[in-house]
Write an enzyme that holds these catalytic residues in place. Structure first.
Site, mmCIF file in Angstrom:
data_model
loop_
_atom_site.group_PDB
_atom_site.id
_atom_site.type_symbol
_atom_site.label_atom_id
_atom_site.label_comp_id
_atom_site.label_asym_id
_atom_site.label_seq_id
_atom_site.Cartn_x
_atom_site.Cartn_y
_atom_site.Cartn_z
ATOM 1 N N SER A 120 48.813 60.444 19.064
ATOM 2 C CA SER A 120 50.138 60.116 18.621
ATOM 3 C C SER A 120 50.494 58.549 19.708
ATOM 4 O O SER A 120 49.727 58.019 20.611
ATOM 5 C CB SER A 120 51.591 60.672 18.770
ATOM 6 O OG SER A 120 52.362 60.655 19.132
ATOM 7 N N TYR A 144 55.600 66.361 24.051
ATOM 8 C CA TYR A 144 54.767 66.268 23.385
ATOM 9 C C TYR A 144 53.655 65.471 23.584
ATOM 10 O O TYR A 144 52.473 65.311 23.566
ATOM 11 C CB TYR A 144 55.664 65.723 21.956
ATOM 12 C CG TYR A 144 54.937 65.472 20.884
ATOM 13 C CD1 TYR A 144 53.946 66.244 20.190
ATOM 14 C CD2 TYR A 144 55.088 64.170 20.674
ATOM 15 C CE1 TYR A 144 53.026 65.077 19.378
ATOM 16 C CE2 TYR A 144 54.184 63.384 19.741
ATOM 17 C CZ TYR A 144 53.204 64.482 18.557
ATOM 18 O OH TYR A 144 53.144 63.615 17.638
ATOM 19 N N LYS A 148 49.299 65.839 23.470
ATOM 20 C CA LYS A 148 48.285 64.725 23.424
ATOM 21 C C LYS A 148 47.540 64.065 23.972
ATOM 22 O O LYS A 148 46.395 64.095 23.789
ATOM 23 C CB LYS A 148 49.039 63.687 22.071
ATOM 24 C CG LYS A 148 50.088 64.287 20.869
ATOM 25 C CD LYS A 148 49.018 65.086 20.212
ATOM 26 C CE LYS A 148 49.637 65.365 18.134
ATOM 27 N NZ LYS A 148 48.461 66.249 18.056
#
Length: 333
Positions: A120, A144, A148
């Site tokens: 991402s 988050y 990643k």
């Protein structure tokens, strides 16, 4: 290695994973989906075999890899709500990081040599310059984004130690829907701007919440790079082809290279639907960068990949079809 191969797709019942399974099948490959269906939809798995399972079960994953003679893994399975990750980071580390550890260990045990990872642009945080290149410093703002980034590092370390070649794809804002209408965007709760705007336009919600009107942008709202989900799916097929023909490790941005503000999206949805969207303006959300736009040139050089559906009018038109029928998202009213 060339020709038709079996591809394990973790999270293949999700938005991007299901579109990628369709693209893999169109390219002549056999996708095998593993999903626990906590957020994915079983009816979205229309191409290849569907297996209900948890990626954190390493023995199960190893058995699937060996019994299905898997040639490569595409790893999508992850929790992906930024706000939720701030409120409950433990779940994100347990699911995203521990899940990826399990998948990588199963790959090591099964001798899998090719790995495509769903990453991402959230790994970049607030970029120090625009557009964002693959060499832009990665300083993620949310749990988050940090999960990643950690997963990227784990994959890179596994490649160095065990010879597993990989492609890391850093998505910008996935949007749109399958042009033929076979698949749609379905999240519960829905957090993506374009479906939220369409829901407000069609009266499935009372209004669209706009977070922040004082960003240093022309209209004061955030600017993002939107990439059509079918283009994302094709990028995965291109990444697989790169690995199967012996290509080396890559980390690649996947975006359109164009930026659109929240109000740009509102105006395009209103134009496409001929409906007025009621808006409610509120304060900024913590951790939202003002502008995120990809430099997409490396994808063209490294993967021979360019977007073909990612102009904003096409994205909105394809996304709008599911709302015009009222078949999807009605439960959010």
């Amino acid at each position: 290695m060339t020709g038709k191969v079996n591809i394990l797709v973790t999270g293949g019942a999700g938005f991007i994973g299901s579109h990628t399974c369709k693209a893999l099948a169109a390219a002549g490959h056999n996708p095998v989906t593993v999903d626990n269906f906590s957020t994915g939809h079983p009816d979205a798995v229309k191409w290849g075999r569907r297996i209900h399972g948890d990626i954190r079960d390493t023995a199960l994953m190893r058995n699937i890899l060996t019994s299905h003679r898997i040639a490569a893994v595409m790893h999508f399975a992850a929790k992906a709500y930024v706000g939720e990750s701030v409120a409950d980071p433990a779940v994100y580390y347990a699911n995203n990081v521990c899940g990826t550890i399990s998948v990588l260990e199963a790959c090591r045990q099964a001798g899998i040599g090719h790995f495509v990872f769903s990453s991402s642009c959230a790994t970049y945080g607030v970029p120090d310059k625009l557009p964002i290149t693959e060499s832009t410093a990665q300083h993620p703002l949310s749990p988050y984004g940090r999960t990643k980034r950690i997963c990227e590092q784990m994959i890179q370390d596994h490649s160095a130690a065990y010879g597993m070649r990989h492609v890391i794809l850093r998505y910008f804002n996935a949007a749109g829907a399958d042009p033929s209408g076979e698949l749609a965007e379905r999240h519960d709760p829905e957090t993506h701007l374009i479906p939220l705007a369409l829901m407000a336009a069609y009266g499935q919600t009372r209004m669209l919440q706009v977070f922040g009107t004082n960003y240093p942008t022309p209209d004061g709202t955030c600017i993002r790079d939107y990439v059509h989900v079918s283009d994302l799916a094709r990028a995965h097929v291109a990444a697989l082809a790169h690995l199967l023909r012996g290509g080396g490790d890559l980390a690649v941005n996947i975006g359109s290279g164009q930026g659109h503000s929240i109000l740009d999206i509102v105006n395009e949805v209103q134009r496409a639907t001929a409906r007025k969207i009621p808006l409610r303006f509120g304060p900024r959300r913590a951790g939202d960068p003002p502008v995120m736009i990809a430099d997409a040139s490396y994808a063209a050089r490294a993967l021979n990949f360019v977007t073909t559906h990612s102009d904003i009018a096409t994205i909105v038109a394809h996304a709008a079809r599911q709302f015009q029928t009222g078949a999807v998202h009605a439960s959010h009213a």
